[in-house]
Write a protein that holds these residues in place. Structure first.
Motif, PDB file in Angstrom:
ATOM      1  N   PHE A   5      -7.807 -27.552 -10.259  1.00  0.00           N
ATOM      2  CA  PHE A   5      -6.938 -26.908  -9.089  1.00  0.00           C
ATOM      3  C   PHE A   5      -7.054 -25.442  -9.839  1.00  0.00           C
ATOM      4  N   ARG A   6      -7.076 -24.550  -8.788  1.00  0.00           N
ATOM      5  CA  ARG A   6      -7.235 -23.193  -8.956  1.00  0.00           C
ATOM      6  C   ARG A   6      -6.285 -22.394  -8.178  1.00  0.00           C
ATOM      7  N   ASP A   7      -4.952 -22.551  -9.079  1.00  0.00           N
ATOM      8  CA  ASP A   7      -3.958 -21.641  -8.402  1.00  0.00           C
ATOM      9  C   ASP A   7      -3.824 -20.075  -8.754  1.00  0.00           C
ATOM     10  N   ALA A   8      -2.931 -19.438  -7.725  1.00  0.00           N
ATOM     11  CA  ALA A   8      -3.096 -18.065  -7.836  1.00  0.00           C
ATOM     12  C   ALA A   8      -1.826 -17.485  -7.290  1.00  0.00           C
ATOM     13  N   LYS A   9      -1.363 -16.501  -7.281  1.00  0.00           N
ATOM     14  CA  LYS A   9      -0.094 -15.872  -6.862  1.00  0.00           C
ATOM     15  C   LYS A   9      -0.357 -16.252  -5.382  1.00  0.00           C
ATOM     16  N   LEU A  10       1.144 -16.614  -4.835  1.00  0.00           N
ATOM     17  CA  LEU A  10       1.033 -17.008  -3.327  1.00  0.00           C
ATOM     18  C   LEU A  10       1.157 -15.827  -2.422  1.00  0.00           C
ATOM     19  N   TYR A  11       0.296 -15.573  -1.480  1.00  0.00           N
ATOM     20  CA  TYR A  11       0.635 -14.746  -0.407  1.00  0.00           C
ATOM     21  C   TYR A  11       0.591 -15.334   0.852  1.00  0.00           C
ATOM     22  N   ARG A  12       1.869 -14.916   1.487  1.00  0.00           N
ATOM     23  CA  ARG A  12       1.819 -15.373   2.923  1.00  0.00           C
ATOM     24  C   ARG A  12       1.177 -14.917   4.014  1.00  0.00           C
ATOM     25  N   SER A  13       0.726 -13.423   3.778  1.00  0.00           N
ATOM     26  CA  SER A  13       0.219 -12.499   4.821  1.00  0.00           C
ATOM     27  C   SER A  13      -0.864 -11.686   4.033  1.00  0.00           C
ATOM     28  N   MET A  14      -1.832 -11.001   4.637  1.00  0.00           N
ATOM     29  CA  MET A  14      -2.648  -9.976   4.154  1.00  0.00           C
ATOM     30  C   MET A  14      -2.870  -9.033   5.374  1.00  0.00           C
ATOM     31  N   LEU A  15      -2.493  -7.963   5.271  1.00  0.00           N
ATOM     32  CA  LEU A  15      -2.780  -7.043   6.248  1.00  0.00           C
ATOM     33  C   LEU A  15      -4.176  -6.048   6.053  1.00  0.00           C
ATOM     34  N   LYS A 155     -10.076 -18.083  -5.507  1.00  0.00           N
ATOM     35  CA  LYS A 155      -8.819 -18.696  -5.600  1.00  0.00           C
ATOM     36  C   LYS A 155      -8.393 -18.827  -4.022  1.00  0.00           C
ATOM     37  N   ARG A 156      -8.576 -18.239  -3.337  1.00  0.00           N
ATOM     38  CA  ARG A 156      -8.101 -18.345  -1.789  1.00  0.00           C
ATOM     39  C   ARG A 156      -9.198 -18.287  -0.734  1.00  0.00           C
ATOM     40  N   ALA A 157      -9.161 -19.124   0.108  1.00  0.00           N
ATOM     41  CA  ALA A 157     -10.344 -19.075   1.075  1.00  0.00           C
ATOM     42  C   ALA A 157      -9.898 -19.774   2.414  1.00  0.00           C
ATOM     43  N   GLY A 158     -10.843 -19.835   3.368  1.00  0.00           N
ATOM     44  CA  GLY A 158     -10.614 -20.525   4.635  1.00  0.00           C
ATOM     45  C   GLY A 158     -11.194 -20.167   5.556  1.00  0.00           C
ATOM     46  N   TYR A 159     -10.918 -20.629   7.047  1.00  0.00           N
ATOM     47  CA  TYR A 159     -11.408 -20.152   8.153  1.00  0.00           C
ATOM     48  C   TYR A 159     -10.757 -18.954   8.660  1.00  0.00           C
ATOM     49  N   THR A 160     -11.055 -17.798   8.731  1.00  0.00           N
ATOM     50  CA  THR A 160     -10.406 -16.693   9.160  1.00  0.00           C
ATOM     51  C   THR A 160     -11.142 -15.803  10.177  1.00  0.00           C
ATOM     52  N   GLY A 203      -5.148 -19.562   7.228  1.00  0.00           N
ATOM     53  CA  GLY A 203      -5.164 -20.016   8.476  1.00  0.00           C
ATOM     54  C   GLY A 203      -5.757 -19.112   9.725  1.00  0.00           C
ATOM     55  N   GLY A 204      -5.824 -19.369  10.784  1.00  0.00           N
ATOM     56  CA  GLY A 204      -6.433 -18.512  11.869  1.00  0.00           C
ATOM     57  C   GLY A 204      -5.631 -17.436  12.159  1.00  0.00           C
ATOM     58  N   MET A 205      -6.378 -16.366  12.572  1.00  0.00           N
ATOM     59  CA  MET A 205      -6.023 -14.993  13.178  1.00  0.00           C
ATOM     60  C   MET A 205      -6.399 -14.754  14.380  1.00  0.00           C
ATOM     61  N   THR A 206      -5.850 -13.633  14.944  1.00  0.00           N
ATOM     62  CA  THR A 206      -6.342 -13.336  16.510  1.00  0.00           C
ATOM     63  C   THR A 206      -6.309 -11.525  16.303  1.00  0.00           C
ATOM     64  N   GLY A 207      -7.389 -11.295  17.207  1.00  0.00           N
ATOM     65  CA  GLY A 207      -7.669  -9.924  17.435  1.00  0.00           C
ATOM     66  C   GLY A 207      -6.858  -9.328  18.673  1.00  0.00           C
ATOM     67  N   GLN A 208      -5.978 -10.059  19.214  1.00  0.00           N
ATOM     68  CA  GLN A 208      -5.041  -9.596  20.285  1.00  0.00           C
ATOM     69  C   GLN A 208      -3.920  -8.932  19.592  1.00  0.00           C
ATOM     70  N   GLY A 226      -2.381 -27.339   7.235  1.00  0.00           N
ATOM     71  CA  GLY A 226      -2.605 -27.238   5.660  1.00  0.00           C
ATOM     72  C   GLY A 226      -2.654 -25.864   5.295  1.00  0.00           C
ATOM     73  N   ALA A 227      -2.777 -24.935   6.288  1.00  0.00           N
ATOM     74  CA  ALA A 227      -2.851 -23.536   5.815  1.00  0.00           C
ATOM     75  C   ALA A 227      -1.608 -23.202   4.858  1.00  0.00           C
ATOM     76  N   SER A 228      -2.003 -22.051   4.071  1.00  0.00           N
ATOM     77  CA  SER A 228      -0.686 -21.520   3.471  1.00  0.00           C
ATOM     78  C   SER A 228      -0.436 -20.148   3.633  1.00  0.00           C
ATOM     79  N   TRP A 229      -1.464 -19.305   4.276  1.00  0.00           N
ATOM     80  CA  TRP A 229      -1.380 -17.854   4.624  1.00  0.00           C
ATOM     81  C   TRP A 229      -2.369 -17.364   5.608  1.00  0.00           C
ATOM     82  N   ALA A 230      -2.224 -16.057   6.009  1.00  0.00           N
ATOM     83  CA  ALA A 230      -3.008 -15.586   7.235  1.00  0.00           C
ATOM     84  C   ALA A 230      -3.129 -14.195   7.010  1.00  0.00           C
TER      85      ALA A 230
END
Length: 313
Positions: A5-15, A155-160, A203-208, A226-230
Motif C-alpha cells: 500500500f502506498r500511503d500519503a498525506k490525506l487531502y479531502r479537497s484539491m482546488l 500515491k493518489r489517483a482516480g476518475y476526475t 471522486g467525481g467533480m463537476t464544471g457547474q 470508495g473515494a476519499s477526496w475530490a
C-alpha cells in the motif's frame, strides 16, 4: 505476493487555480482546500505559458510554508512544453505534479526519471514529489492499473473527468444524469487504483460552478463508492467537499465505541465481540480505525481511543 500500500498525506479537497493568475494563487489558501493545484495546462492560453511558469514558481515559493499541499498540473508529453514546465516548478515547496493527458505507464516512468534528476541536481529530497496521473482518454482508462504501478510516486489517483471534458469526449459518454459517468468509470478507476495499492482515490467533480447540490450529490455518491477526496474548480465547492470527505460525528462516535468494545474483548482473549447488534472482528476494526485516522487528519478531535495491535493481512 502480499499487496503493498502506498500511503500519503490525506487531502479531502484539491482546488484548481489558473497558473497565469498569481493573485488568485496567492489568495487561494483562504478558501480552505487541503491542497492546491496550480494549472499550467488547459486554463492557460499558449502565449501565456512561459509567464505562467514564472507565476506558479513564485506562488510555490511564497506559499511553501503552508500546511496545504502544493501541486502543479503539467502539460502532457508530446506537447513540447512539459520539460519547460518541470524545470520551472520543481523547487522547494512543491509537493506533487499532475500529468495531463497521461496515455500509459511509459509517460509516468519517464516523468519519474526527470523528477529524480531535478531533485538530485537541486538538493531536494529524492522521491518526495508525487505524480498524479490524469487519465483523459479511453486508452488511459483501459491501462489505468499499469499507469498507477509505473512509479512509487503515484500515491493518489482516480476518475476526475467532468461532463464535457476530454475524457468524456474520448469515451463518448452522454449521461442523462451528471453523476452517471462517475458511477461507471469511477468504479473502474477505483478498482485499478486500489489494486495498485493506492489508498487516496479521487471522486467525481463537476464544471457547474453554482450548483452546490450537484457537488454534494456527486461527492456523496463517490464517497459511497470508495473515494476519499475530490477536486474542484471553484472555491465555493470546497466547504461541501471537505464536509463530505470528513467523517461525521456519528461515524466517529460509532468507530470509537466499536474500537473500545473490541479492545476490551481482546483483553479477555477474544477476537470477536458483539457490539450493539453487530458481530465485530478485526476486519471491522480496521475500517473503524481508518475512520478515526481520517477524522484526526481533518483536525477533528476523536477523544480517547485504545490502541489495538492489528494482525497483518
Amino acid at each position: 505476493m502480499p499487496q503493498m500500500f502506498r500511503d500519503a498525506k490525506l487531502y479531502r479537497s484539491m482546488l484548481y487555480i489558473p497558473g497565469h493568475k498569481l493573485d488568485w494563487m496567492l489568495k487561494a489558501p483562504k478558501y480552505g482546500a487541503d491542497a492546491l493545484m496550480f494549472d499550467l495546462e488547459d486554463s492557460v492560453e499558449v502565449a501565456e505559458k512561459a509567464g505562467a511558469r514564472a507565476s506558479v514558481a513564485a506562488a510555490i515559493q511564497q506559499l511553501r510554508t503552508g500546511s496545504f499541499g502544493r501541486f502543479v498540473r503539467l502539460n502532457g508529453w508530446r506537447t513540447g512544453r512539459l520539460l519547460d514546465d518541470v524545470n520551472a516548478v520543481v523547487i522547494d515547496g512543491l509537493d506533487g505534479v499532475g500529468l495531463a493527458k497521461t496515455e500509459g505507464p511509459e509517460d509516468i516512468a519517464a516523468l519519474d526519471l526527470v523528477l529524480g534528476e531535478l531533485e538530485r541536481s537541486r538538493g531536494l529530497p529524492l522521491g518526495r514529489i508525487e505524480i498524479c496521473p490524469h487519465a483523459e482518454t479511453a486508452l488511459a482508462m483501459y491501462r489505468f492499473y499499469e499507469i498507477c504501478m509505473a512509479s512509487p510516486r503515484v500515491k493518489r489517483a482516480g476518475y476526475t473527468g467532468a461532463p464535457g471534458g476530454d475524457l468524456a469526449h474520448s469515451l463518448g459518454v452522454q449521461p442523462e444524469d451528471t453523476t452517471e459517468a462517475g458511477s461507471y468509470f469511477g468504479a473502474h478507476s477505483l478498482l485499478q487504483a486500489r489494486a495498485a495499492g493506492i489508498l487516496h482515490v479521487a471522486g467525481g467533480m463537476t464544471g457547474q460552478l453554482n450548483d452546490l447540490n450537484l457537488v454534494r450529490r456527486i461527492g456523496e455518491k463517490s464517497k459511497r463508492m470508495g473515494a476519499s477526496w475530490a477536486s474542484a474548480i471553484h472555491p465555493s465547492h470546497i466547504p461541501v467537499i471537505n464536509e463530505i470527505y470528513s467523517p461525521s460525528q456519528t461515524e466517529i462516535d460509532e468507530a470509537r465505541g466499536m474500537v473500545s468494545a473490541f479492545a476490551e474483548a481482546v483483553a479477555r482473549g477474544e477476537a470477536a465481540v458483539r457490539y450493539k447488534s453487530m458481530l465485530v472482528d478485526y476486519a471491522n476494526i480496521r475500517c473503524a480505525i481508518d475512520v478515526l485516522k481520517k477524522a484526526q487528519a481533518a483536525g477533528i478531535v476523536v477523544g480517547d481511543v485504545p490502541e489495538i495491535e492489528l494482525p497483518a493481512y
